[in-house]
Design a protein around this motif. Structure first.
Motif, PDB file in Angstrom:
ATOM      1  N   GLN A  49      -7.467  -5.460  -1.373  1.00  0.00           N
ATOM      2  CA  GLN A  49      -6.257  -5.976  -0.742  1.00  0.00           C
ATOM      3  C   GLN A  49      -6.581  -7.133   0.192  1.00  0.00           C
ATOM      4  O   GLN A  49      -5.871  -8.141   0.227  1.00  0.00           O
ATOM      5  CB  GLN A  49      -5.566  -4.859   0.044  1.00  0.00           C
ATOM      6  N   THR A  95      -9.684  -1.368  11.567  1.00  0.00           N
ATOM      7  CA  THR A  95     -10.252  -0.782  10.358  1.00  0.00           C
ATOM      8  C   THR A  95     -10.613   0.678  10.576  1.00  0.00           C
ATOM      9  O   THR A  95     -10.352   1.534   9.718  1.00  0.00           O
ATOM     10  CB  THR A  95     -11.501  -1.573   9.922  1.00  0.00           C
ATOM     11  N   CYS A 101      -4.853  -8.135   8.201  1.00  0.00           N
ATOM     12  CA  CYS A 101      -4.900  -7.081   7.183  1.00  0.00           C
ATOM     13  C   CYS A 101      -5.243  -5.729   7.801  1.00  0.00           C
ATOM     14  O   CYS A 101      -4.698  -4.699   7.385  1.00  0.00           O
ATOM     15  CB  CYS A 101      -5.921  -7.447   6.107  1.00  0.00           C
ATOM     16  N   SER A 102      -6.144  -5.718   8.777  1.00  0.00           N
ATOM     17  CA  SER A 102      -6.502  -4.446   9.414  1.00  0.00           C
ATOM     18  C   SER A 102      -5.284  -3.829  10.101  1.00  0.00           C
ATOM     19  O   SER A 102      -5.077  -2.615  10.037  1.00  0.00           O
ATOM     20  CB  SER A 102      -7.646  -4.649  10.410  1.00  0.00           C
ATOM     21  N   ALA A 119      -7.402   2.686  10.614  1.00  0.00           N
ATOM     22  CA  ALA A 119      -6.799   2.795   9.285  1.00  0.00           C
ATOM     23  C   ALA A 119      -7.557   3.794   8.408  1.00  0.00           C
ATOM     24  O   ALA A 119      -6.948   4.617   7.726  1.00  0.00           O
ATOM     25  CB  ALA A 119      -6.776   1.419   8.614  1.00  0.00           C
ATOM     26  N   PHE A 144      -9.084  -1.102   0.223  1.00  0.00           N
ATOM     27  CA  PHE A 144      -8.855  -1.985   1.364  1.00  0.00           C
ATOM     28  C   PHE A 144      -9.476  -3.349   1.110  1.00  0.00           C
ATOM     29  O   PHE A 144      -8.880  -4.386   1.383  1.00  0.00           O
ATOM     30  CB  PHE A 144      -9.457  -1.373   2.630  1.00  0.00           C
ATOM     31  N   VAL A 151       0.830  -1.205   0.000  1.00  0.00           N
ATOM     32  CA  VAL A 151       0.000   0.000   0.000  1.00  0.00           C
ATOM     33  C   VAL A 151       0.867   1.259   0.000  1.00  0.00           C
ATOM     34  O   VAL A 151       0.589   2.220  -0.722  1.00  0.00           O
ATOM     35  CB  VAL A 151      -0.953  -0.011   1.209  1.00  0.00           C
ATOM     36  N   PHE A 158      -5.749   7.125   7.125  1.00  0.00           N
ATOM     37  CA  PHE A 158      -5.294   6.918   5.745  1.00  0.00           C
ATOM     38  C   PHE A 158      -5.355   8.211   4.938  1.00  0.00           C
ATOM     39  O   PHE A 158      -6.322   8.957   5.002  1.00  0.00           O
ATOM     40  CB  PHE A 158      -6.164   5.857   5.069  1.00  0.00           C
ATOM     41  N   PHE A 167      -3.016  -2.361   7.416  1.00  0.00           N
ATOM     42  CA  PHE A 167      -3.485  -1.080   6.903  1.00  0.00           C
ATOM     43  C   PHE A 167      -3.165   0.054   7.874  1.00  0.00           C
ATOM     44  O   PHE A 167      -2.879   1.175   7.444  1.00  0.00           O
ATOM     45  CB  PHE A 167      -4.992  -1.129   6.643  1.00  0.00           C
TER      46      PHE A 167
END
Length: 229
Positions: free
Chosen positions: A89, A219, A135-136, A222, A86, A63, A226, A139
């Motif tokens: 990914q 999440t 994954c969270s 992120a 997101f 990312v 972001f 991110f």
């Protein structure tokens, strides 16, 4: 939906063309399984390790590299939203993690005579929660560390100690008490516990609830942090 499908397909192609991701999420766990001589207790932990390598170790650098190359800035003027990026990914990482995990399970059962998982739907649910949780966290790292090299480094620095202290690479019972206590507070630990419960057929309610909570918190953080550039 078409944009999301195209974006997801692109991310999948890039992941499957990445030698490092393929090695560490497919071949590396098999090597550990051979060294452990097919220890059945290690398989759920290795599955957790696979998803951690992808979501925490690799995803932040991917990312962040998009941000460095101004790819995210160009996406910002298209219908592609951060949530869509997101999601693409996450799907790509889950698919590659699932491929590596399935290969690991098949080899452990066929090659080493490991008893199959007793509750496959429960194991699948634990896998999905653990994957999305990893994954969270990835991110969050990508949102905080803006350059690719730094994000990759931080991702690895977070991931490697975690897979050992959380019981993914080695059983937690083999660790000293002080290290086990540290592992109690790591987000990958409930993932290992949930996967172990799915493999043995025991419903690990609390670890799965913890994973869901980490997903929500990660999440939210992120998305809040972001930036496209």
């Amino acid at each position: 939906m078409k944009a999301f499908t195209a974006l997801t397909a692109t991310e999948l192609r890039l992941l499957f063309r990445d030698p490092a991701s393929l090695f560490f999420m497919t071949a590396f766990p098999l090597m550990l399984l051979v060294l452990k001589r097919g220890d059945s207790g290690a398989v759920p932990g290795y599955i957790a390790m696979i998803v951690a390598i992808g979501g925490i170790g690799a995803l932040p650098g991917i990312v962040a590299s998009y941000r460095e190359r101004k790819f995210l800035k160009r996406l910002a003027i298209t219908p592609v939203s951060p949530v869509m990026l997101f999601g693409a990914q996450v799907v790509a990482q889950v698919v590659l993690g699932l491929a590596g995990s399935a290969l690991l399970v098949v080899v452990s059962i066929v090659g080493f005579g490991v008893e199959p998982p007793r509750n496959l739907p429960l194991l699948a649910a634990a896998f999905l929660l653990c994957s999305v949780m990893a994954c969270s966290l990835g991110f969050v790292i990508a949102a905080v560390v803006r350059n690719a090299r730094g994000a990759s480094l931080i991702g690895m620095l977070v991931m490697f100690p975690m897979i050992f202290l959380a019981g993914a690479a080695v059983p937690r019972k083999a660790l000293p008490d002080a290290l086990r206590r540290i592992g109690d507070f790591l987000p990958l630990t409930p993932g290992v516990d949930a996967l172990g419960g799915g493999w043995s057929g025991t419903v690990a309610v609390f670890p799965m609830v913890l994973l869901a909570g980490i997903i929500v918190a990660g999440t939210a953080a992120a998305v809040a942090l972001f930036r496209w550039e």
